[in-house]
Design a protein around this motif. Structure first.
Motif, PDB file in Angstrom:
ATOM      1  N   ILE A 173       2.684 -10.530   1.885  1.00 42.54           N
ATOM      2  CA  ILE A 173       3.151  -9.861   0.551  1.00 42.54           C
ATOM      3  C   ILE A 173       4.907  -9.989   0.674  1.00 42.54           C
ATOM      4  CG2 ILE A 173       3.556  -7.916  -0.430  1.00 42.54           C
ATOM      5  CD1 ILE A 173       0.633  -7.153   0.719  1.00 42.54           C
ATOM      6  N   GLU A 174       5.368 -10.391  -0.550  1.00 42.93           N
ATOM      7  CA  GLU A 174       6.885 -10.212  -0.672  1.00 42.93           C
ATOM      8  C   GLU A 174       7.397  -8.790  -0.837  1.00 42.93           C
ATOM      9  OE1 GLU A 174       9.207 -12.789  -0.288  1.00 42.93           O
ATOM     10  OE2 GLU A 174       7.804 -14.289  -0.195  1.00 42.93           O
ATOM     11  N   GLU A 175       8.664  -8.634  -0.498  1.00 43.37           N
ATOM     12  CA  GLU A 175       9.164  -7.335  -0.693  1.00 43.37           C
ATOM     13  C   GLU A 175       9.246  -6.888  -2.258  1.00 43.37           C
ATOM     14  OE1 GLU A 175      11.306  -3.714  -0.575  1.00 43.37           O
ATOM     15  OE2 GLU A 175      11.021  -4.808   1.322  1.00 43.37           O
ATOM     16  N   LYS A 176       9.352  -7.664  -3.139  1.00 44.40           N
ATOM     17  CA  LYS A 176       9.346  -7.473  -4.567  1.00 44.40           C
ATOM     18  C   LYS A 176       7.928  -7.085  -4.999  1.00 44.40           C
ATOM     19  CE  LYS A 176       9.229 -12.308  -5.825  1.00 44.40           C
ATOM     20  NZ  LYS A 176      10.234 -13.495  -6.567  1.00 44.40           N
ATOM     21  N   ASP A 177       6.902  -7.336  -4.485  1.00 43.33           N
ATOM     22  CA  ASP A 177       5.668  -7.056  -4.745  1.00 43.33           C
ATOM     23  C   ASP A 177       5.009  -5.885  -4.077  1.00 43.33           C
ATOM     24  OD1 ASP A 177       5.245  -9.142  -6.643  1.00 43.33           O
ATOM     25  OD2 ASP A 177       5.112 -10.628  -4.922  1.00 43.33           O
ATOM     26  N   LEU A 178       5.675  -5.430  -2.942  1.00 39.39           N
ATOM     27  CA  LEU A 178       5.251  -3.996  -2.363  1.00 39.39           C
ATOM     28  C   LEU A 178       4.913  -2.927  -3.309  1.00 39.39           C
ATOM     29  CD1 LEU A 178       4.484  -3.751   0.578  1.00 39.39           C
ATOM     30  CD2 LEU A 178       6.882  -2.889   0.760  1.00 39.39           C
ATOM     31  N   TRP A 179       5.641  -2.726  -4.391  1.00 43.42           N
ATOM     32  CA  TRP A 179       5.232  -1.632  -5.194  1.00 43.42           C
ATOM     33  C   TRP A 179       3.872  -1.858  -5.628  1.00 43.42           C
ATOM     34  CZ3 TRP A 179       3.473  -2.702 -10.156  1.00 43.42           C
ATOM     35  CH2 TRP A 179       3.647  -3.914 -10.733  1.00 43.42           C
ATOM     36  N   TYR A 180       3.306  -2.767  -6.081  1.00 43.32           N
ATOM     37  CA  TYR A 180       2.196  -2.838  -6.520  1.00 43.32           C
ATOM     38  C   TYR A 180       0.915  -2.380  -5.731  1.00 43.32           C
ATOM     39  CZ  TYR A 180      -2.516  -4.990  -7.726  1.00 43.32           C
ATOM     40  OH  TYR A 180      -3.786  -5.221  -8.180  1.00 43.32           O
ATOM     41  N   PHE A 181       0.917  -2.426  -4.481  1.00 44.49           N
ATOM     42  CA  PHE A 181       0.092  -1.772  -3.529  1.00 44.49           C
ATOM     43  C   PHE A 181       0.112  -0.241  -3.123  1.00 44.49           C
ATOM     44  CE2 PHE A 181       0.490  -6.246  -2.559  1.00 44.49           C
ATOM     45  CZ  PHE A 181      -0.699  -6.729  -2.684  1.00 44.49           C
ATOM     46  N   ASP A 182       1.305   0.207  -3.609  1.00 46.56           N
ATOM     47  CA  ASP A 182       1.230   1.820  -3.692  1.00 46.56           C
ATOM     48  C   ASP A 182       0.916   2.397  -2.555  1.00 46.56           C
ATOM     49  OD1 ASP A 182       1.940   4.181  -4.857  1.00 46.56           O
ATOM     50  OD2 ASP A 182      -0.283   4.486  -5.447  1.00 46.56           O
ATOM     51  N   GLN A 183       1.060   1.901  -1.226  1.00 49.96           N
ATOM     52  CA  GLN A 183       1.047   2.238   0.006  1.00 49.96           C
ATOM     53  C   GLN A 183      -0.280   2.349   0.441  1.00 49.96           C
ATOM     54  OE1 GLN A 183       2.604   6.086   0.410  1.00 49.96           O
ATOM     55  NE2 GLN A 183       4.553   5.562  -0.166  1.00 49.96           N
ATOM     56  N   HIS A 184      -1.016   1.286  -0.068  1.00 49.30           N
ATOM     57  CA  HIS A 184      -2.552   0.922   0.311  1.00 49.30           C
ATOM     58  C   HIS A 184      -2.366  -0.104   1.136  1.00 49.30           C
ATOM     59  CE1 HIS A 184      -3.349   3.423  -3.301  1.00 49.30           C
ATOM     60  NE2 HIS A 184      -4.542   3.582  -2.870  1.00 49.30           N
ATOM     61  N   ASN A 185      -3.322  -0.190   2.191  1.00 46.19           N
ATOM     62  CA  ASN A 185      -3.765  -1.625   2.818  1.00 46.19           C
ATOM     63  C   ASN A 185      -4.562  -2.503   2.025  1.00 46.19           C
ATOM     64  OD1 ASN A 185      -2.382  -0.553   5.323  1.00 46.19           O
ATOM     65  ND2 ASN A 185      -4.271   0.324   5.748  1.00 46.19           N
ATOM     66  N   LEU A 186      -4.504  -3.911   2.169  1.00 48.51           N
ATOM     67  CA  LEU A 186      -5.188  -4.733   1.519  1.00 48.51           C
ATOM     68  C   LEU A 186      -6.256  -5.229   2.284  1.00 48.51           C
ATOM     69  CD1 LEU A 186      -6.042  -6.432  -1.094  1.00 48.51           C
ATOM     70  CD2 LEU A 186      -4.029  -8.190  -0.154  1.00 48.51           C
ATOM     71  N   LEU A 187      -7.561  -4.942   2.190  1.00 47.58           N
ATOM     72  CA  LEU A 187      -8.686  -5.440   2.810  1.00 47.58           C
ATOM     73  C   LEU A 187      -9.489  -6.931   2.014  1.00 47.58           C
ATOM     74  CD1 LEU A 187     -10.419  -2.022   3.614  1.00 47.58           C
ATOM     75  CD2 LEU A 187      -8.438  -3.398   4.993  1.00 47.58           C
ATOM     76  N   VAL A 188      -9.273  -7.951   2.608  1.00 51.21           N
ATOM     77  CA  VAL A 188      -9.917  -8.981   1.978  1.00 51.21           C
ATOM     78  C   VAL A 188     -11.028  -9.339   2.760  1.00 51.21           C
ATOM     79  CG1 VAL A 188      -9.475 -11.525   1.133  1.00 51.21           C
ATOM     80  CG2 VAL A 188      -7.578  -9.785   1.543  1.00 51.21           C
ATOM     81  N   ASP A 189     -12.415  -9.385   1.821  1.00 51.50           N
ATOM     82  CA  ASP A 189     -13.482  -9.851   2.495  1.00 51.50           C
ATOM     83  C   ASP A 189     -14.021 -10.812   1.737  1.00 51.50           C
ATOM     84  OD1 ASP A 189     -15.804  -9.728   4.044  1.00 51.50           O
ATOM     85  OD2 ASP A 189     -16.330  -7.808   3.721  1.00 51.50           O
ATOM     86  N   TYR A 190     -15.581 -11.270   1.629  1.00 57.65           N
ATOM     87  CA  TYR A 190     -16.119 -12.445   1.043  1.00 57.65           C
ATOM     88  C   TYR A 190     -17.315 -12.110   0.429  1.00 57.65           C
ATOM     89  CZ  TYR A 190     -18.465 -16.722   0.097  1.00 57.65           C
ATOM     90  OH  TYR A 190     -19.193 -17.740  -0.348  1.00 57.65           O
ATOM     91  N   ASP A 191     -17.414 -12.131  -0.942  1.00 59.20           N
ATOM     92  CA  ASP A 191     -19.021 -11.971  -1.372  1.00 59.20           C
ATOM     93  C   ASP A 191     -19.732 -13.218  -1.608  1.00 59.20           C
ATOM     94  OD1 ASP A 191     -21.004 -11.555  -3.366  1.00 59.20           O
ATOM     95  OD2 ASP A 191     -20.013  -9.761  -4.129  1.00 59.20           O
ATOM     96  N   LYS A 192     -20.866 -13.250  -0.685  1.00 57.29           N
ATOM     97  CA  LYS A 192     -21.393 -14.366  -0.629  1.00 57.29           C
ATOM     98  C   LYS A 192     -22.283 -14.718  -1.814  1.00 57.29           C
ATOM     99  CE  LYS A 192     -24.001 -15.668   3.456  1.00 57.29           C
ATOM    100  NZ  LYS A 192     -25.004 -15.591   4.526  1.00 57.29           N
TER     101      LYS A 192
END
Length: 97
Positions: A66-85
């Protein structure tokens, strides 16, 4: 803030975006759509080299960031990426962290 990504999700990115060892995937804010963290915005992804990464994780030789300029979008949330089979696509979860 951190990015966590499962092996299954990485495989999807490799297959769908033709990623190889040493490639990078950027998560960014895009106008439109919906998200649980920012009204009127959604999560975008692109295969590109980082210029000002502030959150990174490397998995199976691929850099996710994640770039510095996009950090605001996440609002201090961690991003968890999983897969839906069943849907054959990634699932994105935001966890206050």
């Amino acid at each position: 803030m951190e990015i966590r990504i499962t092996d299954e999700a990485v495989k999807w990115f490799q297959d769908e975006m033709f990623l190889k060892n040493g490639d990078s995937v950027r998560f960014f804010a895009k106008y439109g759509g919906s998200s649980p963290v920012q009204q009127g915005f959604s999560l975008g992804i692109s295969k590109e080299s980082p210029s000002d990464p502030v959150v990174t994780t490397e998995h199976k030789g691929i850099l996710f960031y994640i770039e510095e300029k996009d950090l605001w979008y996440f609002d201090q949330h961690n991003l968890l990426v999983d897969y839906d089979k069943e849907l054959d696509e990634p699932i994105y979860e935001y966890k206050k962290g």
